[in-house]
Design a protein around this motif. Structure first.
Motif, PDB file in Angstrom:
ATOM      1  N   SER A  15     -15.618  -7.103   8.062  1.00 48.07           N
ATOM      2  CA  SER A  15     -14.501  -6.599   7.260  1.00 48.07           C
ATOM      3  C   SER A  15     -14.916  -5.514   6.259  1.00 48.07           C
ATOM      4  O   SER A  15     -14.116  -4.652   5.909  1.00 48.07           O
ATOM      5  CB  SER A  15     -13.780  -7.748   6.546  1.00 48.07           C
ATOM      6  N   GLU A  18     -14.113  -1.922   7.257  1.00 46.48           N
ATOM      7  CA  GLU A  18     -12.746  -1.390   7.276  1.00 46.48           C
ATOM      8  C   GLU A  18     -12.650  -0.119   6.425  1.00 46.48           C
ATOM      9  O   GLU A  18     -12.087   0.890   6.859  1.00 46.48           O
ATOM     10  CB  GLU A  18     -11.753  -2.446   6.766  1.00 46.48           C
ATOM     11  N   THR A  44      -4.455   4.689   6.209  1.00 47.43           N
ATOM     12  CA  THR A  44      -3.754   3.405   6.247  1.00 47.43           C
ATOM     13  C   THR A  44      -3.618   2.916   7.690  1.00 47.43           C
ATOM     14  O   THR A  44      -3.872   1.744   7.983  1.00 47.43           O
ATOM     15  CB  THR A  44      -2.365   3.520   5.581  1.00 47.43           C
ATOM     16  N   GLU A  48      -5.264  -0.480   9.472  1.00 49.76           N
ATOM     17  CA  GLU A  48      -4.486  -1.505  10.189  1.00 49.76           C
ATOM     18  C   GLU A  48      -5.084  -1.794  11.566  1.00 49.76           C
ATOM     19  O   GLU A  48      -5.226  -2.951  11.964  1.00 49.76           O
ATOM     20  CB  GLU A  48      -3.028  -1.060  10.367  1.00 49.76           C
ATOM     21  N   GLU A 105      -2.220 -15.779   6.213  1.00 56.03           N
ATOM     22  CA  GLU A 105      -1.363 -15.081   5.269  1.00 56.03           C
ATOM     23  C   GLU A 105      -1.282 -13.599   5.599  1.00 56.03           C
ATOM     24  O   GLU A 105      -1.432 -12.734   4.758  1.00 56.03           O
ATOM     25  CB  GLU A 105      -1.887 -15.256   3.844  1.00 56.03           C
ATOM     26  N   ARG A 106      -1.099 -13.321   6.881  1.00 59.28           N
ATOM     27  CA  ARG A 106      -0.898 -11.940   7.304  1.00 59.28           C
ATOM     28  C   ARG A 106       0.568 -11.603   7.140  1.00 59.28           C
ATOM     29  O   ARG A 106       1.426 -12.466   7.336  1.00 59.28           O
ATOM     30  CB  ARG A 106      -1.305 -11.754   8.781  1.00 59.28           C
ATOM     31  N   SER A 107       0.860 -10.328   6.834  1.00 55.59           N
ATOM     32  CA  SER A 107       2.260  -9.966   6.633  1.00 55.59           C
ATOM     33  C   SER A 107       2.963  -9.660   7.950  1.00 55.59           C
ATOM     34  O   SER A 107       4.182  -9.626   8.018  1.00 55.59           O
ATOM     35  CB  SER A 107       2.347  -8.754   5.710  1.00 55.59           C
TER      36      SER A 107
ATOM     37  N   ASP B  21      -7.455  -4.218   0.819  1.00 50.67           N
ATOM     38  CA  ASP B  21      -7.350  -4.301   2.274  1.00 50.67           C
ATOM     39  C   ASP B  21      -7.707  -5.727   2.707  1.00 50.67           C
ATOM     40  O   ASP B  21      -7.848  -6.616   1.860  1.00 50.67           O
ATOM     41  CB  ASP B  21      -8.245  -3.249   2.951  1.00 50.67           C
ATOM     42  N   HIS B  22      -7.877  -5.940   3.995  1.00 52.88           N
ATOM     43  CA  HIS B  22      -8.191  -7.279   4.499  1.00 52.88           C
ATOM     44  C   HIS B  22      -9.512  -7.800   3.918  1.00 52.88           C
ATOM     45  O   HIS B  22      -9.648  -8.973   3.586  1.00 52.88           O
ATOM     46  CB  HIS B  22      -8.231  -7.230   6.037  1.00 52.88           C
ATOM     47  N   HIS B  23     -10.477  -6.886   3.755  1.00 54.95           N
ATOM     48  CA  HIS B  23     -11.787  -7.282   3.241  1.00 54.95           C
ATOM     49  C   HIS B  23     -11.709  -7.801   1.799  1.00 54.95           C
ATOM     50  O   HIS B  23     -12.275  -8.838   1.471  1.00 54.95           O
ATOM     51  CB  HIS B  23     -12.755  -6.096   3.321  1.00 54.95           C
ATOM     52  N   ASP B  55      -3.117  -1.510   2.260  1.00 56.71           N
ATOM     53  CA  ASP B  55      -2.494  -1.566   3.584  1.00 56.71           C
ATOM     54  C   ASP B  55      -1.712  -2.879   3.706  1.00 56.71           C
ATOM     55  O   ASP B  55      -1.436  -3.528   2.697  1.00 56.71           O
ATOM     56  CB  ASP B  55      -3.545  -1.385   4.690  1.00 56.71           C
ATOM     57  N   SER B  56      -1.374  -3.288   4.912  1.00 59.08           N
ATOM     58  CA  SER B  56      -0.490  -4.445   5.057  1.00 59.08           C
ATOM     59  C   SER B  56      -1.144  -5.755   4.595  1.00 59.08           C
ATOM     60  O   SER B  56      -0.453  -6.739   4.355  1.00 59.08           O
ATOM     61  CB  SER B  56       0.008  -4.570   6.498  1.00 59.08           C
ATOM     62  N   SER B  57      -2.472  -5.766   4.463  1.00 58.52           N
ATOM     63  CA  SER B  57      -3.124  -6.959   3.911  1.00 58.52           C
ATOM     64  C   SER B  57      -2.668  -7.184   2.468  1.00 58.52           C
ATOM     65  O   SER B  57      -2.545  -8.319   2.020  1.00 58.52           O
ATOM     66  CB  SER B  57      -4.645  -6.803   3.939  1.00 58.52           C
ATOM     67  N   GLY B  60       0.567  -8.977   2.368  1.00 53.94           N
ATOM     68  CA  GLY B  60       0.324 -10.413   2.558  1.00 53.94           C
ATOM     69  C   GLY B  60      -0.068 -11.096   1.256  1.00 53.94           C
ATOM     70  O   GLY B  60       0.390 -12.201   0.964  1.00 53.94           O
TER      71      GLY B  60
END
Lengths: 144, 111
Positions: A15, A18, A44, A48, A105-107, B21-23, B55-57, B60
């Motif tokens: 991660s 990213e 962005t 994703e 808990e992902r959107s 972000d997700h991280h 982002d979308s994380s 969430g």
């Protein structure tokens, strides 16, 4: 005019990569002289796609993610590829708010973000073979 | 990602600095949830001035905290959104559940 250009990046599905991935793609795209907003759109969308590969493609197993970028005239094509488990139902995965892993808990907005910020998004996926997300962004700032 | 907390009358103000972000989401989520639990939090206010990427994380994270405080009758507010973060909020429909305020004072008064 930049002409045609290409790059390929391969990295582990961790991660912390990213941010690395989105910054590299943005740096490559910068030669087209995009606006800050356009560059943020690209960052962005890449974020994703890479997050999807890590969470869903490899389900947190560490393996390789490949990004290929091709610049032609005023646009960049970005391919994000994993060799993970694949997507069962692409149409379902693309639906806003759908997530296959609610426990995380992902959107469920990943593909919606990609489709909103990029001019074109195509997904190819095969069970236990992997997933390829192809995205195109046209930079208006180049169209003079 | 740097997370700072401030508590005013059972309202928790979360100031985030960095990239969401997700991280980074995992740590941020754990830190906020600990604060909510330890401080008997009612409402939560996100100060996103220092968030230069989301982002979308991030969606969430905000949705999850909204659900957590909502269970006990609390509300969620946001302040200091960049135009970029605001775009993501709009796209995801977050403004249907989260209220945007001009500043901390207004958020504290109206929640």
């Amino acid at each position: 005019m930049v002409g045609k250009n290409h790059m390929r990046l391969e990295f582990l599905s961790k991660s912390q990569n990213e941010s690395f991935a989105r910054v590299v793609v943005a740096s490559f795209a910068a030669q087209l002289d995009p606006t800050i907003e356009e560059l943020a759109d690209v960052k962005t969308a890449v974020s994703e796609a890479v997050t999807n590969a890590i969470i869903h493609g490899y389900e947190d197993r560490v393996a390789n993610i490949i990004i290929e970028c091709t610049i032609t005239e005023d646009e960049i094509e970005i391919i994000v590829e994993d060799k993970g488990k694949g997507i069962d139902d692409i149409e379902l995965a693309k639906e806003p708010l759908y997530t296959s892993r609610p426990e995380l808990e992902r959107s469920g907005m990943g593909f919606t973000v990609m489709e909103t910020f990029m001019d074109k998004v195509d997904i190819e996926s095969q069970k236990d073979v992997g997933t390829r997300v192809m995205m195109v962004k046209r930079f208006e700032s180049c169209q003079k | 990602m740097l997370t700072k907390f401030e508590i005013i009358n059972n309202d928790l103000i979360v100031k985030l600095d960095g990239e969401l972000d997700h991280h980074t989401a995992k740590t941020v989520r754990e830190e906020i949830d600990r604060e909510i639990d330890e401080n008997n939090t009612k409402n939560i206010i996100f100060d996103l001035e220092g968030v230069h990427f989301m982002d979308s994380s991030g969606i969430g994270v905000v949705m999850g905290r909204y659900k957590k405080v909502q269970r006990l009758g609390g509300e969620t507010g946001v302040i200091n959104l960049s135009s970029r973060v605001e775009k993501i909020f709009k796209m995801s429909g977050l403004f249907n559940i989260v209220k945007k305020f001009e500043n901390k004072k207004e958020a504290l008064e109206r929640l």
